[in-house]
Design an enzyme around this catalytic site. Structure first.
Site, PDB file in Angstrom:
ATOM      1  N   THR A 127       0.746  -1.186  -0.031  1.00 29.65           N
ATOM      2  CA  THR A 127      -0.062  -0.032  -0.073  1.00 29.65           C
ATOM      3  C   THR A 127       0.959   0.941  -0.044  1.00 29.65           C
ATOM      4  OG1 THR A 127      -1.671   1.231   1.381  1.00 29.65           O
ATOM      5  CG2 THR A 127      -0.213  -0.333   2.566  1.00 29.65           C
ATOM      6  N   TYR A 134      -3.518  -1.082  10.367  1.00 28.44           N
ATOM      7  CA  TYR A 134      -3.509  -1.866   9.144  1.00 28.44           C
ATOM      8  C   TYR A 134      -2.141  -1.708   8.444  1.00 28.44           C
ATOM      9  CZ  TYR A 134      -4.265  -2.089   4.249  1.00 28.44           C
ATOM     10  OH  TYR A 134      -3.785  -2.203   2.794  1.00 28.44           O
ATOM     11  N   LYS A 179       1.224  -3.930   7.022  1.00 31.52           N
ATOM     12  CA  LYS A 179       1.746  -3.715   5.666  1.00 31.52           C
ATOM     13  C   LYS A 179       3.305  -3.472   5.711  1.00 31.52           C
ATOM     14  CE  LYS A 179      -1.534  -4.635   2.913  1.00 31.52           C
ATOM     15  NZ  LYS A 179      -1.499  -5.665   1.756  1.00 31.52           N
ATOM     16  N   ARG A 219     -17.385   5.764  -2.441  1.00 37.99           N
ATOM     17  CA  ARG A 219     -18.123   6.204  -1.454  1.00 37.99           C
ATOM     18  C   ARG A 219     -19.036   7.429  -2.149  1.00 37.99           C
ATOM     19  NH1 ARG A 219     -18.467   5.745   3.669  1.00 37.99           N
ATOM     20  NH2 ARG A 219     -17.943   7.850   4.108  1.00 37.99           N
ATOM     21  N   VAL A 233     -16.731  14.922   3.083  1.00 33.52           N
ATOM     22  CA  VAL A 233     -15.346  15.416   3.201  1.00 33.52           C
ATOM     23  C   VAL A 233     -14.726  15.303   4.549  1.00 33.52           C
ATOM     24  CG1 VAL A 233     -13.576  16.997   2.683  1.00 33.52           C
ATOM     25  CG2 VAL A 233     -15.352  16.427   1.071  1.00 33.52           C
TER      26      VAL A 233
END
Length: 482
Positions: free
Chosen positions: A233, A270, A274, A330, A343
């Site tokens: 990522t 998360y 990675k 989204r 936002v």
């Protein structure tokens, strides 16, 4: 994570039994979400893949058959003989092949005449039940997906259902399929999910890091010439005030110069998992001579590829909720149902983005041009950069052309991140290999908005606003009201 499934299985496969597995029936796996008014989204004890060895009968070992056919032994191809020169890959194992990127990739590679095996525990579907979420698009079971693909194309996709954190299952899958390349999507992929509570943070890191370690050991033991294509990522880099290079940076310090891994500034548990993966892969390339390509992917948008558009049973999932939904997807769903675009904060957060059609193209390019033995390559996998405000403006303009009244609101940012910052990331290596990007266009936005309008009756408005706070994460398992 096979134990993360509610499994109804007549197969009891203790270790030591024959390695010839029987086909998995369509009815082998079923979910039974509770109808209670409060849904626990805690990782329950029976969801731990490491809980009890007595539960191993719930793992379906190396169920790798063409759907509707009897299993057959694959003759040794000799593709795993040690060689400095990579062989032409023909057999590709896609770990996480039932997911958003994995399913589209599996079909694309199969369509390109690779022999494909999907390895998945189907846990992403369970997360929907736990969290009270659902894909905007109705998605067929993995069994029906594979059967439909076979009926339309005549091409087989083999299926292994189980947990790669269970090394004995993964070993059986490797020895049975003998992959030339492994595409590894099989991780918990949501930053918000990893920030729900302590148990989700622990699960994310344990699942992702141990799963990847097991893949590395499987390659070392059962296919040392196999090429690992790992989905990383862009979030590993953070938002530094200098240009982001592709994996490595050359620096001069106190008169000495060296090329080093680019600094990591992960922004969630998360993203940190990675980073750990990248370090482990780099080490094993150096120590064991593994071939590996780390694809540091940007934010993916879109839902259709040439293959998934062939039939409704091949449709990919499209997430729009605050846990798994990505920004552009989204916004399109919000516009379709008349909800203001959400936002976060000032909206200056800038990231790399790419169409899902380019995700599958990038993976194919990495497979077709494998790394050398001992090489750890890093490609930044995205095609364009946008700020959140820029995406909102593009969706607003496209929505107005369709007669939609699109508004934008600023909501308190649930994340801990810079909302205005410098961002310039390099992404030339995949282009040099032949990537032909699908850039964000009016026609793509129009298509995505119309797709969202088509399925707007499936939207649960309660899932649109963000509900996970980076600062308020706690140790108590969190629940949501149904």
């Amino acid at each position: 994570m096979a134990h993360l499934l509610s499994v109804s299985c007549s197969l009891n496969t203790p270790y030591g039994t024959s390695s010839h597995r029987k086909p998995l029936n369509q009815s082998s796996i079923s979910f039974h979400p509770s109808p209670s008014s409060t849904v626990s989204i805690s990782p329950l004890n029976n969801l731990s893949f490491r809980a009890k060895r007595s539960q191993r009968c719930h793992t379906i070992y190396a169920t790798a058959v063409s759907m509707g056919q009897e299993p057959r032994l694959q003759p040794g191809s000799g593709s795993h003989q040690t060689s400095d020169k990579p062989s032409v890959p023909k057999k590709v194992m896609v770990i996480g092949g039932d997911g958003y990127c994995g399913w589209a990739t599996s079909l694309h590679l199969s369509n390109k005449n690779y022999e494909v095996a999907v390895v998945d525990n189907l846990v992403r579907r369970l997360f929907d039940h736990q969290l009270g979420l659902d894909s905007l698009t109705p998605i067929a079971s993995i069994h029906n997906r594979i059967r439909r693909w076979k009926s339309l194309t005549g091409k087989d996709i083999q299926l292994y259902i189980g947990d790669i954190c269970d090394f004995e299952f993964l070993s059986e899958a490797f020895k049975s399929f003998e992959p030339d390349a492994v595409v590894h999507f099989g991780e918990q992929r949501s930053a918000p999910y990893s920030m729900i509570d302590r148990s989700r943070a622990v699960f994310t890191q344990q699942n992702n890091v141990i799963g990847t370690l097991n893949v590395l050991f499987a390659i070392k033991e059962f296919g040392e010439d196999c090429h690992l294509v790992k989905l990383g990522t862009m979030g590993e880099y953070g938002t530094p005030n200098i240009d982001i290079e592709e994996g490595y940076i050359t620096i001069t310090h106190n008169g000495r110069t060296d090329t080093l891994p680019y600094p990591k500034q992960a922004s969630s548990f998360y993203h940190l998992s990675k980073v750990h993966d990248s370090h482990n892969i780099a080490f094993t390339c150096k120590a064991w001579g593994i071939r590996a390509t780390d694809l540091n992917q940007g934010v993916v948008y879109g839902v259709r590829t040439d293959e998934t558009a062939m039939h409704e049973e091949l449709y990919n999932r499209l997430d729009y909720d605050g846990v798994y939904g990505t920004a552009l997807n989204r916004f399109c769903v919000q516009a379709a149902v008349g909800h203001p675009l959400t936002v976060y904060g000032k909206g200056g957060q800038t990231r790399g983005y790419l169409d899902i059609r380019d995700t599958v193209q990038c993976v194919e390019l990495a497979i077709a041009n494998p790394a050398q033995r001992g090489e750890f390559r890093v490609f930044n996998q995205f095609t364009e950069q946008f700020s959140v405000n820029e995406l909102a403006a593009l969706v607003t303009k496209a929505g107005e052309k369709l007669g939609l009244e699109v508004k934008t609101i600023s909501v308190p940012n649930p994340r801990v991140e810079a909302e205005e910052h410098y961002y310039n990331a390099k992404h030339t290596k995949l282009v040099e290999l032949g990537l032909k990007p699908h850039l964000l266009s009016d026609s793509l936005l129009d298509s995505l908005l119309n797709f969202a309008i088509q399925y707007k009756d499936r939207v649960d408005l309660k899932q649109i606003m963000p509900s996970v706070s980076w600062r308020n994460i706690g140790v108590k398992p969190k629940t949501v009201s149904a």
